[in-house]
Design a protein around this motif. Structure first.
Motif, short mmCIF file in Angstrom:
data_model
loop_
_atom_site.label_atom_id
_atom_site.label_comp_id
_atom_site.label_asym_id
_atom_site.label_seq_id
_atom_site.Cartn_x
_atom_site.Cartn_y
_atom_site.Cartn_z
N LEU A 19 0.80 -1.22 0.00
CA LEU A 19 0.00 0.00 0.00
C LEU A 19 0.84 1.27 0.00
N GLN A 20 2.03 1.24 0.66
CA GLN A 20 2.85 2.44 0.69
C GLN A 20 3.25 2.89 -0.70
N ASN A 21 3.43 1.91 -1.60
CA ASN A 21 3.83 2.26 -2.97
C ASN A 21 2.65 2.74 -3.81
N ILE A 22 1.45 2.31 -3.47
CA ILE A 22 0.27 2.66 -4.26
C ILE A 22 -0.29 4.02 -3.85
N LEU A 23 -0.36 4.25 -2.53
CA LEU A 23 -0.97 5.47 -2.04
C LEU A 23 -0.01 6.65 -2.10
N LYS A 24 -0.53 7.81 -2.39
CA LYS A 24 0.28 9.02 -2.35
C LYS A 24 0.55 9.44 -0.92
N GLY A 25 -0.23 8.94 -0.01
CA GLY A 25 -0.06 9.25 1.40
C GLY A 25 -1.37 9.05 2.14
N PHE A 26 -1.26 8.84 3.43
CA PHE A 26 -2.45 8.73 4.27
C PHE A 26 -2.07 9.09 5.70
N SER A 27 -2.65 10.14 6.21
CA SER A 27 -2.41 10.57 7.58
C SER A 27 -3.73 10.97 8.21
N PRO A 28 -4.21 10.20 9.21
CA PRO A 28 -5.47 10.54 9.87
C PRO A 28 -5.31 11.62 10.93
N ALA A 29 -4.09 12.15 11.07
CA ALA A 29 -3.82 13.19 12.06
C ALA A 29 -4.20 14.56 11.52
N GLU A 30 -4.01 15.58 12.36
CA GLU A 30 -4.34 16.94 11.95
C GLU A 30 -3.23 17.55 11.10
N LYS A 31 -3.56 18.64 10.43
CA LYS A 31 -2.57 19.30 9.58
C LYS A 31 -1.51 20.00 10.43
N PHE A 32 -1.87 20.43 11.64
CA PHE A 32 -0.91 20.91 12.63
C PHE A 32 -1.17 20.09 13.89
N PRO A 33 -0.48 18.96 14.05
CA PRO A 33 -0.75 18.11 15.22
C PRO A 33 -0.53 18.84 16.53
N GLN A 34 -1.52 18.74 17.41
CA GLN A 34 -1.47 19.30 18.76
C GLN A 34 -1.10 20.79 18.75
N ALA A 35 -1.76 21.51 17.86
CA ALA A 35 -1.47 22.94 17.70
C ALA A 35 -1.74 23.73 18.96
N GLU A 36 -2.61 23.24 19.83
CA GLU A 36 -2.95 23.98 21.04
C GLU A 36 -1.75 24.15 21.98
N PHE A 37 -0.72 23.30 21.81
CA PHE A 37 0.47 23.42 22.65
C PHE A 37 1.59 24.21 21.96
N SER A 38 1.28 24.80 20.83
CA SER A 38 2.30 25.55 20.10
C SER A 38 2.74 26.77 20.90
N PRO A 39 4.05 27.06 20.92
CA PRO A 39 4.53 28.25 21.62
C PRO A 39 4.40 29.52 20.79
N TYR A 40 3.88 29.39 19.56
CA TYR A 40 3.67 30.55 18.70
C TYR A 40 2.22 30.57 18.22
N ARG A 41 1.81 31.68 17.63
CA ARG A 41 0.40 31.91 17.31
C ARG A 41 -0.03 31.37 15.95
N SER A 42 0.89 31.05 15.10
CA SER A 42 0.52 30.62 13.73
C SER A 42 0.07 29.16 13.74
N ILE A 43 -1.06 28.90 14.40
CA ILE A 43 -1.51 27.51 14.55
C ILE A 43 -2.26 27.00 13.32
N ASN A 44 -2.43 27.82 12.31
CA ASN A 44 -3.05 27.37 11.06
C ASN A 44 -2.02 26.88 10.05
N TYR A 45 -0.76 26.92 10.46
CA TYR A 45 0.30 26.44 9.56
C TYR A 45 0.12 24.93 9.34
#
Length: 694
Positions: free
Chosen positions: A120-146
């Motif tokens: 499957l790793q070779n067939i799929l372009k990628g698969f990540s069920p996580a967030e686009k910024f994992p655990q952004a609430e703990f970020s020490p900076y404000r750009s949590i939409n990165y």
């Protein structure tokens, strides 16, 4: 006529017994019969997790098992009945997005079976069920939409009131065969069904948050044991206690949509292996006692769930508990974190990036040391660069917890990516051994080991020959990869078995749950296999062996500043001098009191505690999955009515035949004087239907 009917029934039963005689060795008990009817399917469940605000993960919708016919997603555009959906990996993201947007469709989803496959790793372009910024609430900076993880879908952070299983490779083939056979069947009244047993205690008890389920004891908090060790051991002398500390850290836990399929090969285990290989290389250097700074190595668990390990470690430092005895936060000079380093090999070059916390003399010194280490590894084609200045800050990492505590912390995170994750399977069950490269980990370990040696020496005149003595064992890296990232040999490898007796062969890097009261010297049965292995490995590599190493560990080993390694394997172990300790890793807002877990009120003076979600995992009695064939209810009713009709007709036929036969006997024997005796001889036929009158 009735006699002929009885004769044929008896003959049929006799031949049936003969035909089954050769099969009696196959079905000798009720379990044999059950095994022939039901196919137990191996799989990895998605389970129910909770926090203060709600739930995520999967569960049966009620107290009972779910039984539903299996159909492929392509045949499930509109569901008219409760169904078990069979998905391929390339369909999973669209399916769960539809679940979120189409309530009518979601209502008829009884369960989900997901196919697996090694290609499957070779067939799929990628698969990540996580967030686009994992655990952004703990970020020490404000750009949590990165978007550090642009491919992230976030589907693992939703709650699903139906069971979901990832099928094993062998079970995938078995279920596919059953579905194909059912499609070709000439019997439209049969169906292949899946029986899901994924009943969660929190669902049964109606406890839908961490606070309520901990109170009702239907869940346990996520957690485990982190490990730290110093090279050389920290003594009680004032000299050792005053050395500046260079803290090098990595993580040993990952996350996935499926609880027991959290390998995390690239993120974060590649960094863990690089750290362990670097410790091994440095332990062989002769002049460690001459280093002007203290090297400390720290391996966290629970980082995938609100940075449990790092936040708890910092709290233990604040209260100076036994778990961190010998460490002084005020002496912390530099933090070096090893992140994802298994995909740094590209076009013959090993590329790595240093993400730093900001401009400081310690950070600049570390970057210079990295460059110098790189120059001594020219033959290895290693390149290290500072991360892009357009990045909002450091990527998701344990260093974020340190910055949240003290924004002036000097630190560097070593990664194999610059602006976005190179791992296309972040927090996915597909982040396995085939997703990383051993030469990349060896290069990262070499770079790390020499950088730490330069930093700890605190001198600019280290000769190249001295640095060249710091060599990473390539075989050790490859062995660690086999031990920690696969089932063959897995945790049954010789290196692991040298130190511990693992409870499982196949490793999983899911954090697990806290079973009993947290302790700096926990009962081994409450510590995961990987944590125990890491503890023993670091204790061994950073140790100074005591004089009498041939004898088994005595009770006074600890009292004399020693620790006992390899005690699980032979019950004896070896006593060595090493500063290696466990640190409990669980929510900073939980307290174990009188056998139960209590949620502490939030404290405005603790900003990280205010953000603490308090993750827990639901209890369950058993988890299982079976596949079997059933007939439709309408067909069963038809068979029942047919059976009743045949029974009634058979009774009427027998009654009519007996009446006719006995009437013929009466006519024939009426002229015979001894007819009474002869008639009585067939009384068993005549008396009942004729009322016993002649």
């Amino acid at each position: 006529m009735a006699l002929k009917f009885l004769y044929f029934v008896s003959l049929f039963i006799f031949h049936l017994r003969l035909s089954l005689a050769g099969q009696t060795n196959l079905m000798e008990s009720v379990p044999d019969l059950q095994n022939s009817m039901y196919k137990v399917v191996d799989g990895y469940p998605c389970v129910r997790l909770l926090n203060l605000s709600g739930e995520i993960g999967c569960s049966n919708p009620g107290r009972d098992k779910v039984v539903a016919p299996i159909i492929r997603l392509k045949n499930a555009y509109k569901l008219s009945q409760l169904s078990a959906i069979l998905l391929s990996m390339d369909e999973i993201q669209n399916f769960f997005e539809r679940i979120s947007s189409d309530s009518t469709f979601a209502r008829n989803v009884g369960g989900v079976l997901i196919e697996s496959g090694s290609e499957l790793q070779n067939i799929l372009k990628g698969f990540s069920p996580a967030e686009k910024f994992p655990q952004a609430e703990f970020s020490p900076y404000r750009s949590i939409n990165y978007k550090w993880n642009p491919i992230g879908s976030g589907i693992m952070w939703n709650a699903y009131n139906f069971p979901v299983f990832l099928l094993s490779d062998s079970s995938t083939l078995a279920v596919q065969e059953e579905v194909v056979r059912n499609g070709k069947s000439e019997k439209p009244y049969t169906a292949v069904v899946a029986e899901f047993d994924l009943v969660m205690q929190t669902m049964k008890a109606g406890t839908h948050s961490s606070e309520s389920c901990l109170k009702e004891e239907t869940c346990l908090p996520l957690g485990g044991y982190s490990v730290w060790s110093s090279l050389r051991p920290i003594s009680n002398s004032s000299l050792d206690q005053s050395k500046p500390i260079i803290l090098t850290m990595a993580s040993m836990d990952s996350a996935s949509f499926f609880r027991d399929k959290s390998l995390g090969a690239e993120s974060p285990i590649s960094g863990l292996i690089a750290l362990m290989a670097a410790v091994d290389a440095l332990s062989l250097v002769d002049d460690l006692d001459d280093l002007s700074k203290q090297l400390v190595f720290l391996v966290f668990t629970g980082e995938a769930w609100g940075y449990l390990g790092s936040r708890r470690f910092l709290l233990e430092l604040d209260v100076q508990s036994d778990a961190v005895r010998g460490l002084n936060y005020s002496l912390l000079e530099m933090v070096v974190e090893v992140g994802s380093v298994g995909k740094g090999f590209n076009q013959g070059v090993h590329n790595f990036y240093a993400h730093n916390t900001g401009v400081s003399s310690a950070a600049s010194e570390t970057l210079d040391a990295l460059k110098r280490a790189q120059d001594t590894l020219k033959s290895e084609n290693i390149s290290v660069s500072s991360a892009n200045t357009s990045n909002p800050g450091i990527p998701p990492s344990s260093l974020m917890a340190f910055l949240k505590k003290n924004s002036l912390t000097s630190g560097v995170v070593l990664e194999d990516f610059d602006t976005v994750f190179s791992n296309k399977f972040y927090h996915s069950h597909l982040d396995g051994l085939s997703n990383i490269n051993s030469s990349s980990i060896v290069a990262a370990a070499s770079l790390l080991a020499r950088t730490l040696y330069i930093l700890a020496s605190d001198t600019k005149d280290i000769s190249s020959s001295s640095l060249n003595m710091v060599k990473v064992n390539v075989s050790l890296v490859e062995e660690l990869m086999g031990c920690l990232l696969g089932c063959e040999p897995g945790l049954s490898c010789e290196l692991v078995k040298k130190y511990i007796s693992p409870s499982n062969t196949c490793p999983s890097h899911y954090v697990g749950v806290m079973i009993d009261e947290p302790n700096s010297t926990p009962y081994p049965g409450y510590v995961s296999d990987v944590s125990r292995f890491v503890w023993n490995f670091l204790a061994d590599r950073t140790s100074i062996q005591k004089e009498n190493t041939s004898s088994e560990c005595s009770q006074d080993c600890r009292s004399k500043g020693g620790v006992c390694i390899s005690a699980e394997t032979d019950g004896k172990g070896v006593c060595v001098v090493s500063t290696t300790r466990y640190v409990p890793a669980y929510s900073t807002r939980l307290k174990f009191q009188s056998g139960t877990w209590i949620v502490l009120p939030s404290d405005s003076s603790d900003p990280m505690g205010m953000l603490d979600p308090i993750w827990t995992e639901s209890n369950w009695n058993a988890i299982g999955l079976r596949v079997y064939t059933v007939q439709s209810v309408s067909y069963d009713r038809l068979v029942l009515l047919g059976g009743i009709a045949i029974t009634v007709l058979a009774y009427l036929a027998i009654a009519m035949d007996v009446t006719v036969v006995c009437g013929m006997y009466r006519t024939f024997l009426g002229s015979v004087q001894s007819s009474s005796k002869l008639i009585n001889s067939c009384g068993f036929l005549a008396c009942w239907p004729l009322g016993g009158k002649y």
